[in-house]
Motif scaffolding. Structure first.
Motif, PDB file in Angstrom:
ATOM      1  N   UNK A 127       0.850  -1.187   0.000  1.00 33.64           N
ATOM      2  CA  UNK A 127       0.000   0.000   0.000  1.00 33.64           C
ATOM      3  C   UNK A 127       0.890   1.243   0.000  1.00 33.64           C
ATOM      4  N   UNK A 128       0.932   2.016  -1.091  1.00 26.72           N
ATOM      5  CA  UNK A 128       1.815   3.182  -1.144  1.00 26.72           C
ATOM      6  C   UNK A 128       1.496   4.273  -0.134  1.00 26.72           C
ATOM      7  N   UNK A 129       0.338   4.210   0.483  1.00 28.76           N
ATOM      8  CA  UNK A 129       0.040   5.185   1.536  1.00 28.76           C
ATOM      9  C   UNK A 129       1.013   5.067   2.706  1.00 28.76           C
ATOM     10  N   UNK A 130       1.687   3.921   2.843  1.00 29.69           N
ATOM     11  CA  UNK A 130       2.690   3.787   3.902  1.00 29.69           C
ATOM     12  C   UNK A 130       3.823   4.787   3.702  1.00 29.69           C
ATOM     13  N   UNK A 131       4.166   5.067   2.445  1.00 32.32           N
ATOM     14  CA  UNK A 131       5.217   6.045   2.153  1.00 32.32           C
ATOM     15  C   UNK A 131       4.717   7.467   2.359  1.00 32.32           C
ATOM     16  N   UNK A 132       3.515   7.742   1.904  1.00 30.28           N
ATOM     17  CA  UNK A 132       2.962   9.087   2.038  1.00 30.28           C
ATOM     18  C   UNK A 132       2.816   9.485   3.501  1.00 30.28           C
ATOM     19  N   UNK A 133       2.582   8.507   4.364  1.00 28.31           N
ATOM     20  CA  UNK A 133       2.409   8.797   5.789  1.00 28.31           C
ATOM     21  C   UNK A 133       3.699   9.236   6.460  1.00 28.31           C
ATOM     22  N   UNK A 134       4.837   9.046   5.794  1.00 24.67           N
ATOM     23  CA  UNK A 134       6.122   9.449   6.349  1.00 24.67           C
ATOM     24  C   UNK A 134       6.664  10.714   5.688  1.00 24.67           C
ATOM     25  N   UNK A 135       5.834  11.338   4.842  1.00 21.92           N
ATOM     26  CA  UNK A 135       6.240  12.535   4.110  1.00 21.92           C
ATOM     27  C   UNK A 135       5.720  13.798   4.792  1.00 21.92           C
ATOM     28  N   UNK A 136       6.157  14.940   4.268  1.00 21.69           N
ATOM     29  CA  UNK A 136       5.628  16.226   4.738  1.00 21.69           C
ATOM     30  C   UNK A 136       5.856  16.458   6.213  1.00 21.69           C
ATOM     31  N   UNK A 137       4.801  16.785   6.928  1.00 17.71           N
ATOM     32  CA  UNK A 137       4.925  17.132   8.349  1.00 17.71           C
ATOM     33  C   UNK A 137       5.292  15.931   9.199  1.00 17.71           C
ATOM     34  N   UNK A 138       5.139  14.721   8.662  1.00 15.28           N
ATOM     35  CA  UNK A 138       5.492  13.514   9.404  1.00 15.28           C
ATOM     36  C   UNK A 138       6.947  13.097   9.188  1.00 15.28           C
ATOM     37  N   UNK A 139       7.655  13.805   8.347  1.00 16.98           N
ATOM     38  CA  UNK A 139       9.056  13.498   8.083  1.00 16.98           C
ATOM     39  C   UNK A 139       9.933  14.184   9.118  1.00 16.98           C
ATOM     40  N   UNK A 140      10.696  13.394   9.852  1.00 18.90           N
ATOM     41  CA  UNK A 140      11.638  13.974  10.808  1.00 18.90           C
ATOM     42  C   UNK A 140      12.753  12.981  11.097  1.00 18.90           C
ATOM     43  N   UNK A 141      13.805  13.479  11.654  1.00 17.39           N
ATOM     44  CA  UNK A 141      14.966  12.655  11.957  1.00 17.39           C
ATOM     45  C   UNK A 141      14.711  11.854  13.234  1.00 17.39           C
ATOM     46  N   UNK A 142      14.724  10.538  13.114  1.00 14.53           N
ATOM     47  CA  UNK A 142      14.495   9.662  14.261  1.00 14.53           C
ATOM     48  C   UNK A 142      15.753   8.863  14.614  1.00 14.53           C
ATOM     49  N   UNK A 143      16.917   9.398  14.280  1.00 12.43           N
ATOM     50  CA  UNK A 143      18.170   8.728  14.615  1.00 12.43           C
ATOM     51  C   UNK A 143      18.296   8.598  16.133  1.00 12.43           C
ATOM     52  N   UNK A 144      18.536   7.394  16.645  1.00  5.27           N
ATOM     53  CA  UNK A 144      18.612   7.213  18.105  1.00  5.27           C
ATOM     54  C   UNK A 144      19.755   8.007  18.727  1.00  5.27           C
ATOM     55  N   UNK A 145      19.510   8.520  19.903  1.00  7.72           N
ATOM     56  CA  UNK A 145      20.537   9.258  20.634  1.00  7.72           C
ATOM     57  C   UNK A 145      21.598   8.323  21.193  1.00  7.72           C
ATOM     58  N   UNK A 146      21.214   7.064  21.401  1.00  3.81           N
ATOM     59  CA  UNK A 146      22.129   6.058  21.947  1.00  3.81           C
ATOM     60  C   UNK A 146      21.517   4.684  21.685  1.00  3.81           C
ATOM     61  N   UNK A 147      22.333   3.644  21.621  1.00  7.52           N
ATOM     62  CA  UNK A 147      21.775   2.297  21.441  1.00  7.52           C
ATOM     63  C   UNK A 147      21.112   1.799  22.721  1.00  7.52           C
ATOM     64  N   UNK A 148      19.881   1.330  22.593  1.00  9.01           N
ATOM     65  CA  UNK A 148      19.167   0.804  23.764  1.00  9.01           C
ATOM     66  C   UNK A 148      19.699  -0.565  24.166  1.00  9.01           C
ATOM     67  N   UNK A 149      20.242  -1.304  23.201  1.00 11.56           N
ATOM     68  CA  UNK A 149      20.897  -2.595  23.416  1.00 11.56           C
ATOM     69  C   UNK A 149      22.143  -2.580  22.546  1.00 11.56           C
TER      70      UNK A 149
END
Length: 230
Positions: free
Chosen positions: A154-176
């Motif tokens: 379902x290409x809506x999965x990609x659209x849901x991560x675009x625009x205002x939902x696009x942001x950097x989610x790089x972890x600050x540290x490894x949890x494990x």
């Protein structure tokens, strides 16, 4: 949402595999059996909107919540590719695997240093020839699987991560304890980010001359890069 899963092997140790955007568990056709041969019971998911899993609202945190609802906590290994790496990073504290591997993770998908997820929508119409030309190192079976998984996506999965939902989610540290496996070149993990991740406590390994889907571009290089982690 409970996700569709596929298993390889019956070992005492558990490994979790989370695919990237436009794909599903079939992308792991060689990785799943290889880990099973190493004594793992391997569980691959189809993310929401992919493969045989259900459709619904989409978003990075939603993908992560689905993993937690579907997969067992305390696995020996959890491995996420691309979008799967993003979802896994957001779920990893709750899943609490002994080790995590992020294969060319899309932590900043749509953000400043990455590609806009909306461009992937165009790929759904790609022909077999286009896919083969775009991925000259893939085996024919992987091209066939890509055609099939695109049809089930379902290409809506990609659209849901675009625009205002696009942001950097790089972890600050490894949890494990965590390995970041990087393509060469990578559109998602550049030299500066590799240095940052190393400083933050991640181990970083680059698979030379491998494309974004490392496990299909260079299976032997992919598995070799995992030595000491699997």
């Amino acid at each position: 949402m409970k996700l569709h899963t596929h298993e390889w092997g019956t070992g005492d140790r558990v490994a979790l595999l989370v695919h990237g955007i436009m794909s599903d568990h079939r992308t792991w056709r060689r990785v799943g059996p290889a880990l099973a041969d190493r004594g793992y019971r391997v569980i691959g998911v189809d993310l929401r909107g992919h493969g045989e899993s259900g459709r619904g609202a989409y978003g990075a945190e939603i993908f992560a919540d689905d993993l937690v609802e579907t997969l067992p906590a305390g696995a020996e290994l959890a491995l996420g590719h691309s979008l799967g790496g993003m979802a896994l990073a957001l779920a990893v504290e709750r899943l609490a695997p002994a080790r995590a591997v992020y294969s060319d993770p899309a932590w900043a998908l749509g953000a400043k240093r990455s590609v806009d997820p909306a461009v992937f929508v165009e790929f759904q119409r790609a022909t077999r020839g286009t896919i083969a030309n775009f991925n000259p190192r893939w085996e024919a079976a992987d091209v066939d699987i890509e055609v099939a998984t695109l049809a089930a996506w379902d290409p809506d999965t990609a659209l849901a991560l675009s625009g205002e939902n696009a942001r950097d989610r790089t972890p600050a540290a490894p949890a494990v304890p965590s390995l970041v496996q990087v393509a060469d070149p990578s559109l998602l993990v550049d030299a500066a980010l590799k240095e940052t991740l190393t400083t933050r406590g991640f181990e970083v390994r680059t698979v030379k001359a491998a494309g974004h889907t490392i496990h299909r571009d260079d299976f032997e290089g992919f598995m070799g890069s995992l030595e000491g982690w699997v």
